[in-house]
Scaffold this motif. Structure first.
Motif, mmCIF file in Angstrom:
data_model
loop_
_atom_site.group_PDB
_atom_site.id
_atom_site.type_symbol
_atom_site.label_atom_id
_atom_site.label_comp_id
_atom_site.label_asym_id
_atom_site.label_seq_id
_atom_site.Cartn_x
_atom_site.Cartn_y
_atom_site.Cartn_z
ATOM 1 N N ASP A 336 0.814 -1.222 0.000
ATOM 2 C CA ASP A 336 0.000 0.000 0.000
ATOM 3 C C ASP A 336 0.846 1.270 0.000
ATOM 4 O O ASP A 336 0.502 2.244 -0.665
ATOM 5 N N LEU A 337 1.943 1.261 0.760
ATOM 6 C CA LEU A 337 2.743 2.482 0.922
ATOM 7 C C LEU A 337 4.053 2.454 0.135
ATOM 8 O O LEU A 337 4.708 3.495 0.012
ATOM 9 N N ALA A 338 4.425 1.261 -0.382
ATOM 10 C CA ALA A 338 5.702 1.099 -1.100
ATOM 11 C C ALA A 338 6.869 1.617 -0.252
ATOM 12 O O ALA A 338 7.836 2.153 -0.767
ATOM 13 N N ASP A 339 6.756 1.442 1.068
ATOM 14 C CA ASP A 339 7.812 1.836 2.002
ATOM 15 C C ASP A 339 8.616 0.576 2.316
ATOM 16 O O ASP A 339 8.328 -0.163 3.266
ATOM 17 N N TYR A 340 9.634 0.320 1.505
ATOM 18 C CA TYR A 340 10.348 -0.945 1.573
ATOM 19 C C TYR A 340 11.212 -1.070 2.824
ATOM 20 O O TYR A 340 11.441 -2.177 3.314
ATOM 21 N N GLU A 341 11.689 0.064 3.349
ATOM 22 C CA GLU A 341 12.516 0.015 4.548
ATOM 23 C C GLU A 341 11.726 -0.504 5.743
ATOM 24 O O GLU A 341 12.149 -1.418 6.447
ATOM 25 N N HIS A 342 10.536 0.105 5.971
ATOM 26 C CA HIS A 342 9.703 -0.356 7.090
ATOM 27 C C HIS A 342 9.190 -1.776 6.839
ATOM 28 O O HIS A 342 9.070 -2.578 7.766
ATOM 29 N N ALA A 343 8.872 -2.071 5.581
ATOM 30 C CA ALA A 343 8.391 -3.415 5.253
ATOM 31 C C ALA A 343 9.447 -4.459 5.618
ATOM 32 O O ALA A 343 9.123 -5.518 6.163
ATOM 33 N N ALA A 344 10.713 -4.165 5.333
ATOM 34 C CA ALA A 344 11.793 -5.107 5.634
ATOM 35 C C ALA A 344 11.891 -5.382 7.129
ATOM 36 O O ALA A 344 12.095 -6.531 7.549
ATOM 37 N N VAL A 345 11.734 -4.336 7.946
ATOM 38 C CA VAL A 345 11.814 -4.491 9.401
ATOM 39 C C VAL A 345 10.728 -5.447 9.889
ATOM 40 O O VAL A 345 10.993 -6.373 10.682
ATOM 41 N N TYR A 346 9.488 -5.246 9.412
ATOM 42 C CA TYR A 346 8.380 -6.077 9.893
ATOM 43 C C TYR A 346 8.435 -7.485 9.318
ATOM 44 O O TYR A 346 7.999 -8.443 9.970
ATOM 45 N N TYR A 347 8.974 -7.637 8.123
ATOM 46 C CA TYR A 347 9.139 -8.987 7.586
ATOM 47 C C TYR A 347 10.207 -9.754 8.362
ATOM 48 O O TYR A 347 10.090 -10.971 8.568
ATOM 49 N N ASP A 348 11.245 -9.068 8.795
ATOM 50 C CA ASP A 348 12.249 -9.713 9.645
ATOM 51 C C ASP A 348 11.603 -10.210 10.944
ATOM 52 O O ASP A 348 11.868 -11.326 11.402
#
Length: 709
Positions: A336-348
């Motif tokens: 939705d936000l294409a915010d890959y940095e935050h996405a990476a943190v939560y996927y970790d």
């Protein structure tokens, strides 16, 4: 008369032999089979099924499987009952082979083996029954149950053949229901949602009211919801509640009803009531998760993240629910936000939290790895860009810039630590209803141990942080304290000032050391600058490629590729970048990027791929290509490698799209190797693997590349 008694006993015993076909013998063996072995076997299997159902954890965030997933390593007590069922049923085959219940015993053995996860053994049992049974009905039952074993093994070819065969058979009420459930399961594992729903509807028509029926209604509700058949979904969720199953299923059915409410309706009040219900105290995390889903559907991004966060914090020791909540936040940032940095943190966090068995059935690990790769390259790009800009500054400006940067970073780090150590626990206590840490005995012990680990076992006194204490420290009585109060004041103040000065000096020295370390990384020489540019070039290309191939974000990929061409002219990656940009145009074969690729890089695989679409190979041209290849091969045998390479490069450009193009390419690679052109050899091998993925020669090329590496 007494002399006849032994003969009567002998006659009675011989008539009870399992090989005797007499009425008395068959009646005796039927009675023993039915009321001993068979009765116990059925009860064992029923108990095992109940135990499996009670100890199976359903993931209600995904569509439930028609049959519960069988994990032979986690059967525990159920396995004891299944082994006993097999033993008891086997007694019929061993001691009561003339019983009419022999076929049913084999069916029970097969069923027990399926529940144990011994699918190959179950298939052998059903095959044997199908070959020896005289009853067509029992053969049909065996084939019906065998179908599930094939599905569990992933042998869809045999499962499909059985499904076709069973269509022509006469099915009893029980075998028809089993057949429909097997077909529903078969279509579910293959992703055919609509067909699965239709088959489940048919299977439910003859099913008794109860917990299993409720479960199938819930699956139907989930399927119809995913198929956007909201009315049918709501009807099945209501049927779940009417069948009065366990509360967990009722609870999720109610959530399903709320999730299928129109977005125009205000569901906050309904969710609020569920949160206040005392029966849902341990299920709040699921309610918050659904509130997050509803907020996301309504495009309330920040609200959705907040609800998902509450779901994770309320999940406690439920690793599955907590991991799924983290994944939901990661998906929101990613999609939705294409915010890959935050996405990476939560996927970790998702990968760390979720059970390994669940991760193995998903692509979460792959997505987390891609995100981490993206972040890694982005950090490299940003770092090298920053270093290059600093290298262009004057020494005075550089020192000032570095000092500002280091001070800002240290201040931010200090602030984040303060927030983490002080504000966060109080806020967590307020939001979760847990004790504040100073009121929690366990937390106090944990914090005390942490203090001792960092500072040592210090006495509770002023200036406890100081490593060295004054040798003239004394403890006074109250009278003595008043007598010497004035003289003592000055040293205490002096010590405080000296401590403050010492801390300031340490801070200043730390800043200076950090600036010196940072200066070492700045590319000041020409060679260092070239190396920095090369790192940045590699990172920029990888970022654009991830946008294109992993994130499927065409807009960002094309923007990144165009920027790459501007920032890194004549790069070794330029042919591939031009190829991707050409494919993104309305006419992939006729645009500025395709023209530039064919003109500047005609010998590359990317240039040939573009040209393939504009060239038609006739039979005559194929013959010409073959003649050229034969001539090149003759030159190769003669050891004329330079002529071979030249001839094949000309042939690959002239006869692009030929059926023997891959053979030309591989012969050219052999020639490069024999000519000692190692770099060209490596590039050509990599190019071959990328350009000819369907070639029969691909394994050979991969083997050669592996040897080279």
């Amino acid at each position: 008369m007494r002399k006849l008694i032994p003969y009567v006993i002998f006659l009675a015993l011989s008539s009870c032999s399992q090989y005797n076909t007499g009425l008395l013998s068959r009646s005796w063996h039927n009675m023993n089979s039915r009321f001993n072995a068979l009765l116990i076997s059925r009860e064992d299997i029923d108990v095992a099924k109940e135990y499996i159902a009670a100890h199976y954890t359903d993931n209600y965030e995904a569509v439930l499987p028609v049959y519960r997933v069988i994990d032979s390593t986690r059967l525990d007590t159920a396995k004891f009952y299944l082994i006993d069922a097999i033993k008891k049923s086997s007694i019929i085959a061993e001691k009561h082979s003339n019983s009419k219940y022999l076929d049913e015993a084999y069916l029970l053995i097969g069923e027990a083996r399926i529940l144990k996860g011994e699918f190959e053994n179950a298939i052998e049992t059903y095959k044997y029954l199908n070959s020896v049974s005289s009853s067509e009905q029992m053969k049909t039952e065996a084939l019906t149950q065998m179908m599930r074993a094939y599905i569990e093994l992933g042998d869809y070819k045999n499962a499909d053949q059985l499904s076709v065969l069973l269509k022509s058979r006469t099915l009893t009420k029980r075998s028809r229901q089993t057949y429909l459930l097997n077909m529903a399961y078969y279509n579910q594992v293959r992703g055919e949602k609509a067909v699965t729903a239709v088959l489940l509807e048919e299977a439910l028509k003859g099913m008794k009211k109860g917990a299993e029926r409720a479960r199938y209604h819930y699956i139907l509700g989930q399927l119809y919801n995913e198929l956007n058949q909201v009315t049918l979904a709501r009807r099945n969720f209501r049927m779940v509640i009417k069948n009065k199953p366990e509360y967990d299923l009722v609870f999720n059915a109610r959530l399903g009803l709320m999730m299928t409410e129109s977005l125009a309706n205000n569901t906050d009040l309904l969710f609020g009531k569920m949160l206040e219900d005392r029966k849902n105290q341990d299920l709040k995390h699921k309610i918050y998760y659904k509130m997050g889903e509803t907020a996301r559907r309504k495009k309330r991004t920040e609200e959705a993240i907040g609800y998902y966060g509450k779901s994770a914090s309320e999940a406690g020791n439920d690793a599955l629910s907590k991991g799924i909540a983290y994944k939901a936040i990661g998906d929101l940032y990613l999609d939705d936000l294409a915010d890959y940095e935050h996405a990476a943190v939560y996927y970790d966090s998702t990968v760390i939290t979720l059970p390994k068995a669940y991760l193995a059935r998903t692509d979460i690990n792959d997505r987390a790895m891609v995100l981490n790769e993206f972040i890694r390259y982005k950090k490299i790009y940003d770092l090298e860009d920053s270093l290059q800009r600093m290298a262009a500054l004057s020494p005075e400006a550089l020192d000032q810039k570095l000092e500002q940067s280091v001070l800002a970073r240290r201040a931010e780090l200090k602030k984040s630590r303060e927030v983490q150590n002080e504000a966060a626990p109080v806020q967590a206590a307020a939001t979760t209803g847990k004790k504040w840490r100073l009121y929690d005995a366990k937390e106090i012990v944990k914090e005390k141990n942490e203090f001792v680990r960092i500072w040592g076992n210090r006495v509770l006194e002023d200036n406890w942080r100081r490593r060295e204490k004054s040798a003239t420290s004394f403890v006074f009585s109250e009278t003595e304290r008043r007598m010497v109060e004035q003289p003592v004041v000055q040293p205490v103040i002096s010590n405080a000032v000296s401590t403050q000065i010492s801390e300031e000096e340490n801070e200043r020295k730390a800043v200076e050391d950090e600036i010196k370390e940072f200066k070492k990384r700045i590319p000041v020489t020409k060679i260092q600058l070239i190396a920095s540019k090369r790192k940045q070039e590699e990172a920029a290309f990888r970022i654009a490629r991830i946008y294109k191939l992993k994130f499927k974000d065409e807009q960002k990929a094309n923007a990144a590729f165009r920027k790459f061409l501007d920032d890194f002219p004549k790069s070794s990656y330029e042919p591939e970048v031009l190829y991707y940009l050409a494919l993104a145009q309305e006419n992939p074969l006729d645009n500025a990027y395709a023209t530039r690729l064919v003109q500047n890089y005609p010998n590359t695989s990317f240039g040939r791929q573009i040209r393939k679409g504009t060239v038609t190979m006739t039979h005559d041209r194929e013959v010409e290509a073959l003649e050229l290849y034969k001539n090149a091969y003759r030159l190769y045998d003669e050891g004329k490698m330079t002529e071979v390479i030249s001839a094949l490069e000309e042939g690959m450009n002239e006869y692009v799209g030929s059926q023997i193009e891959d053979k030309m390419a591989l012969l050219r690679i052999f020639a490069l190797g024999r000519a000692g052109l190692r770099d060209e050899y490596y590039i050509a091998l990599s190019d071959f693997i990328r350009s000819y993925p369907a070639s029969d020669l691909l394994p050979k090329a991969k083997e050669m590349l592996a040897v080279l590496n």
